[in-house]
Write a protein that holds these residues in place. Sequence first.
Motif, mmCIF file in Angstrom:
data_model
loop_
_atom_site.group_PDB
_atom_site.id
_atom_site.type_symbol
_atom_site.label_atom_id
_atom_site.label_comp_id
_atom_site.label_asym_id
_atom_site.label_seq_id
_atom_site.Cartn_x
_atom_site.Cartn_y
_atom_site.Cartn_z
ATOM 1 N N ARG A 46 14.623 57.434 27.450
ATOM 2 C CA ARG A 46 13.283 57.558 28.305
ATOM 3 C C ARG A 46 13.261 56.213 29.134
ATOM 4 O O ARG A 46 13.770 55.011 28.660
ATOM 5 C CB ARG A 46 12.043 57.305 27.190
ATOM 6 N N ILE B 13 4.914 63.322 22.614
ATOM 7 C CA ILE B 13 4.942 64.373 23.478
ATOM 8 C C ILE B 13 6.183 64.721 24.011
ATOM 9 O O ILE B 13 7.206 65.641 24.260
ATOM 10 C CB ILE B 13 3.944 64.569 24.610
ATOM 11 N N TRP B 14 6.833 63.365 24.720
ATOM 12 C CA TRP B 14 8.221 63.332 25.357
ATOM 13 C C TRP B 14 9.449 63.646 24.482
ATOM 14 O O TRP B 14 10.297 64.425 24.876
ATOM 15 C CB TRP B 14 8.309 62.027 26.294
ATOM 16 N N THR C 179 8.838 67.423 23.292
ATOM 17 C CA THR C 179 9.172 68.658 24.271
ATOM 18 C C THR C 179 10.568 68.694 24.339
ATOM 19 O O THR C 179 11.109 69.996 24.266
ATOM 20 C CB THR C 179 8.664 68.126 25.537
ATOM 21 N N THR D 216 6.317 58.203 32.867
ATOM 22 C CA THR D 216 7.546 58.675 32.155
ATOM 23 C C THR D 216 8.798 59.560 32.409
ATOM 24 O O THR D 216 8.086 60.763 32.621
ATOM 25 C CB THR D 216 7.304 58.472 30.645
ATOM 26 N N TYR D 217 9.990 59.329 32.329
ATOM 27 C CA TYR D 217 10.976 60.272 32.781
ATOM 28 C C TYR D 217 11.903 60.401 31.482
ATOM 29 O O TYR D 217 12.148 59.094 30.863
ATOM 30 C CB TYR D 217 11.984 60.072 33.888
ATOM 31 N N GLN E 234 12.842 65.510 32.202
ATOM 32 C CA GLN E 234 11.328 65.920 32.490
ATOM 33 C C GLN E 234 10.524 64.899 32.891
ATOM 34 O O GLN E 234 10.532 63.645 32.073
ATOM 35 C CB GLN E 234 11.109 66.617 31.299
ATOM 36 N N TRP E 235 9.670 64.645 33.727
ATOM 37 C CA TRP E 235 8.528 64.001 34.022
ATOM 38 C C TRP E 235 7.407 64.105 33.268
ATOM 39 O O TRP E 235 6.970 65.351 33.077
ATOM 40 C CB TRP E 235 8.071 63.780 35.400
ATOM 41 N N PHE E 236 6.731 63.124 32.641
ATOM 42 C CA PHE E 236 5.588 63.280 32.019
ATOM 43 C C PHE E 236 4.347 62.702 32.637
ATOM 44 O O PHE E 236 4.444 61.820 33.337
ATOM 45 C CB PHE E 236 5.619 62.959 30.479
ATOM 46 N N THR F 187 0.095 57.913 31.813
ATOM 47 C CA THR F 187 -0.559 57.608 30.587
ATOM 48 C C THR F 187 -0.798 55.885 30.635
ATOM 49 O O THR F 187 0.070 55.187 31.444
ATOM 50 C CB THR F 187 0.279 57.659 29.244
#
Length: 258
Positions: free
Chosen positions: A216, A117-118, A121, A194-195, A173-175, A178
């Motif tokens: 990341r 996803i990171w 995105t 995660t950033y 972006q921060w996610f 998880t």
Amino acid sequence: GDVLNDVDIQLESQARLALTLSHFLSSFYQIVNPAEDFPLRKAELDLTDEQLIGEVLAAAGGDYKVVGVGIFFDRGKFRNYRLPYFGPYAYRAGKDISRKYTVIDWAGLPDGYENEIWFRTLKARWATNADRSELTEHWLKLFIRSDYAGNALVHHESGFPLYSYAPELKHGQWFPPTFQCSRNNTLPRQWIVTYAVPFFGLDALGINLEFKGVVRVDAYLSYLDINQCAMPHYVPNAFKGSDRCDYQSTVVCFHYFD
């Protein structure tokens, strides 16, 4: 927001660790041209996989709040590699005080990273619109030696000054948190936050700016403090108002008369 309330403040230094790597990669892939020919001097060569492994190892070992650091290239953007994807990821094998580190190529895991996803995105945001006007312009006045002895300094022949464009902290972006794991138990089994931030370089023609990949940084979720105090309704904090403070107390006054 939500469960990540104030993460951009509490873990800002960890996010800036990823931003530092992004700035280095962006400037290198926009300024360095291995095909340049200087009289009596050699141009800098492309980064190798060993050098990038060293970068992520140094970054992961520099902060005890960091679980792992990785550099993830988009398809075909890392030229010095035999496979279409390359994603060196260094992580701490034990707890936050452990000095044992492991490095893997995330592209070699069963699921890869191109569908994470990171990565999806940031690629969807920047791969089709890497506009210079949205990034920060950095410039340097590069001087080089006129001969081997360095008797004089001359301007860089290919442009003076040189410019590069790199993202800011807000472009990452921060996610959501998880629990990291993998099917073959390669990745550390940890709750992480995660950033991720993109980095850029010039295209094959050396003219336009293009999306190269993602940096990341994973931090331990346990280092993120929660705020349970009462807050306005518009503050996105999943834990607000969950404190046990007694805001309504009863005071009993006793009057004594002689």
